[in-house]
Motif scaffolding. Structure first.
Motif, PDB file in Angstrom:
ATOM      1  N   CYS A   8     -66.963  39.074 -35.557  1.00 26.24           N
ATOM      2  CA  CYS A   8     -67.183  37.656 -35.248  1.00 26.24           C
ATOM      3  C   CYS A   8     -68.210  37.062 -36.197  1.00 26.24           C
ATOM      4  N   ASN A   9     -68.177  35.751 -36.295  1.00 23.31           N
ATOM      5  CA  ASN A   9     -69.201  35.081 -37.093  1.00 23.31           C
ATOM      6  C   ASN A   9     -70.306  34.505 -36.206  1.00 23.31           C
ATOM      7  N   VAL A  10     -69.896  33.906 -35.095  1.00 22.99           N
ATOM      8  CA  VAL A  10     -70.897  33.261 -34.243  1.00 22.99           C
ATOM      9  C   VAL A  10     -71.602  34.310 -33.372  1.00 22.99           C
ATOM     10  N   VAL A  11     -72.899  34.407 -33.601  1.00 22.48           N
ATOM     11  CA  VAL A  11     -73.717  35.406 -32.900  1.00 22.48           C
ATOM     12  C   VAL A  11     -73.806  35.056 -31.417  1.00 22.48           C
ATOM     13  N   GLY A  12     -73.601  36.051 -30.577  1.00 24.52           N
ATOM     14  CA  GLY A  12     -73.695  35.833 -29.132  1.00 24.52           C
ATOM     15  C   GLY A  12     -72.483  35.162 -28.524  1.00 24.52           C
ATOM     16  N   SER A  13     -71.409  35.001 -29.303  1.00 25.44           N
ATOM     17  CA  SER A  13     -70.196  34.357 -28.798  1.00 25.44           C
ATOM     18  C   SER A  13     -69.499  35.259 -27.769  1.00 25.44           C
ATOM     19  N   SER A  14     -68.541  34.695 -27.042  1.00 24.30           N
ATOM     20  CA  SER A  14     -67.871  35.453 -25.970  1.00 24.30           C
ATOM     21  C   SER A  14     -67.235  36.741 -26.480  1.00 24.30           C
ATOM     22  N   ILE A  15     -66.521  36.660 -27.599  1.00 29.59           N
ATOM     23  CA  ILE A  15     -65.834  37.862 -28.096  1.00 29.59           C
ATOM     24  C   ILE A  15     -66.852  38.905 -28.549  1.00 29.59           C
ATOM     25  N   ALA A  16     -67.938  38.445 -29.171  1.00 30.99           N
ATOM     26  CA  ALA A  16     -68.986  39.380 -29.582  1.00 30.99           C
ATOM     27  C   ALA A  16     -69.579  40.080 -28.355  1.00 30.99           C
ATOM     28  N   ARG A  17     -69.708  39.340 -27.259  1.00 32.48           N
ATOM     29  CA  ARG A  17     -70.308  39.923 -26.054  1.00 32.48           C
ATOM     30  C   ARG A  17     -69.384  40.891 -25.326  1.00 32.48           C
ATOM     31  N   VAL A  18     -68.099  40.564 -25.246  1.00 37.87           N
ATOM     32  CA  VAL A  18     -67.216  41.459 -24.471  1.00 37.87           C
ATOM     33  C   VAL A  18     -66.749  42.682 -25.261  1.00 37.87           C
ATOM     34  N   SER A  19     -66.828  42.635 -26.582  1.00 34.78           N
ATOM     35  CA  SER A  19     -66.392  43.786 -27.385  1.00 34.78           C
ATOM     36  C   SER A  19     -67.295  44.988 -27.091  1.00 34.78           C
ATOM     37  N   ASP A  20     -66.721  46.198 -27.245  1.00 36.27           N
ATOM     38  CA  ASP A  20     -67.527  47.399 -26.993  1.00 36.27           C
ATOM     39  C   ASP A  20     -68.637  47.518 -28.035  1.00 36.27           C
ATOM     40  N   GLU A  21     -68.298  47.194 -29.256  1.00 40.13           N
ATOM     41  CA  GLU A  21     -69.272  47.129 -30.342  1.00 40.13           C
ATOM     42  C   GLU A  21     -68.702  46.187 -31.370  1.00 40.13           C
ATOM     43  N   GLY A  22     -69.423  45.966 -32.452  1.00 44.21           N
ATOM     44  CA  GLY A  22     -68.859  45.073 -33.462  1.00 44.21           C
ATOM     45  C   GLY A  22     -69.765  44.900 -34.652  1.00 44.21           C
ATOM     46  N   ALA A  23     -69.288  44.097 -35.587  1.00 45.54           N
ATOM     47  CA  ALA A  23     -70.078  43.794 -36.780  1.00 45.54           C
ATOM     48  C   ALA A  23     -69.952  42.300 -37.036  1.00 45.54           C
TER      49      ALA A  23
END
Ligand code: F6R
Length: 366
Positions: A131-146
């Motif tokens: 994701c690009n937007v920090v703290g966005s919904s997809i960033a939050r629900v993903s198990d991990e991410g970059a």
């Protein structure tokens, strides 16, 4: 706020050397053969042992996924499928433990992508978010991410987020390839050095600005455009067409160049501009034949070629020369002239490039 540019879109196109460099910072150090995304540390084993990777996204992010499919399969030898989130979520998908989902989203708020992630997680798959937007919904629900760290993207047409997505996905693929020892030390390091040089090569490509403006003026009144590419440049053709249609409202289609003869070739006449992404890579010779087929039917060809190409310039109406780079990295370079082409054409047609009609920056409805 627009950094002296007339539109956010142009500012964001011009920011790409910096946004790609920001995205690589600390993650790739070629000198030390270092390649690591801190954010996917805990699920590295899942990724290395994945039966397959399923990439889920929409729009431009989906195009980044298509490039990543080819890169992951080439360097990490893991089977990859790329899905439109909206199709995946509504068709009782086969997904479960042993599958790794990579969800790509600039905004991190796209409703279909979010819903697809929930289905994948419910069935036991690991979900990594890009994701690009920090703290966005997809960033939050993903198990991990970059994160892509491209900074805020205001223009509705995605530009710097796309090249940053490609940067993260390439880095991820090389990280897995390194861990799985799929590449020799020499080849890995060579690729990392080339990756580090991408920002500088984008900078060089941006200098083609004026040249692209001249070509844009010649084609601004076209009613149709065809974009063709093969291999790593096939998704770039799709992305070039999407950029043009969404901001200039000119009908444009992207196709894998070889598919042309299965239908779209019927559209070609002297009125039809065809953009070929024809850089020197493993499909070069095949693309050259496709250009010949278009010229034989009097299509007007604009070709994105590798600097120093002597063959294609003799065959086509216009060439745009980009710096050479390893083929897996070329989409980050070859997309740049297409962003500029769509920008100038749209501005010359009097369109609102930052806020095209009917479009929203985040699609939070399905
Ligand atoms: C194209 C564009 C859209 C988005 C799509 C996905 O320029 O902006 O196609 O790429 O709506 O959005 P994200 O990446 O926020 O999930």
């Amino acid at each position: 706020e627009k950094g002296g540019y007339e539109h956010f879109m142009m500012k964001e196109i011009m920011e790409q050397p910096k946004s790609v460099a920001d995205c690589l910072r600390g993650r790739v150090i070629a000198e030390q053969s270092h390649v690591k995304l801190g954010g996917i540390h805990h699920h590295m084993e899942d990724l290395m042992n994945a039966n397959r990777i399923v990439i889920i996204a929409c729009g431009t992010s989906w195009h980044a996924g298509l490039v990543a499919e080819y890169i992951f399969e080439e360097v990490a030898r893991i089977p990859v499928e790329v899905e439109y989130a909206s199709e995946f979520r509504y068709r009782n998908p086969i997904i479960g433990k042993g599958d790794v989902v990579i969800a790509i989203s600039q905004s991190g708020e796209t409703a279909d992508t979010l819903a697809a992630i929930e289905i994948a997680q419910k069935n036991g798959a690991t979900v990594l978010g890009v994701c690009n937007v920090v703290g966005s919904s997809i960033a939050r629900v993903s198990d991990e991410g970059a994160y892509t760290h491209a900074g805020p993207e205001i223009g509705v047409a995605s530009t710097k987020a796309f090249t940053a997505q490609l940067t993260v996905l390439t880095t991820m693929a090389l990280m897995v390839a390194k861990e799985k020892k799929m590449l020799s030390d020499v080849n890995l390091q060579k690729l990392l050095f080339e990756l580090e040089q991408v920002p500088q090569k984008i900078e060089e490509t941006l200098k083609l600005d004026e040249e692209i403006k001249v070509i844009s003026a010649l084609y601004k009144d076209a009613t149709n455009f065809l974009y063709l590419g093969r291999g790593y440049n096939f998704p770039v053709a799709l992305e070039g067409a999407l950029k043009l249609k969404e901001i200039s409202y000119i009908h444009a289609e992207g196709y894998p160049a070889a598919e042309m003869k299965h239908g779209p070739i019927a559209l070609i006449d002297e009125e039809m501009p065809v953009v070929f992404i024809a850089t020197k890579d493993s499909s070069y010779d095949k693309v050259v034949s496709n250009i010949q087929e278009v010229k034989a039917r009097k299509g007007r060809v604009i070709a994105i070629v590798t600097k120093g190409d002597v063959l294609i310039p003799k065959m086509v109406d216009h060439v745009i020369e980009v710096p050479d780079v390893h083929e897996i990295l070329m989409p980050m370079i070859s997309v740049v002239p297409l962003q500029l082409l769509s920008y100038y054409i749209a501005v010359m047609r009097g369109c609102n490039v930052d806020q095209p009609r009917n479009l929203a920056k985040s699609v939070t409805v399905e």
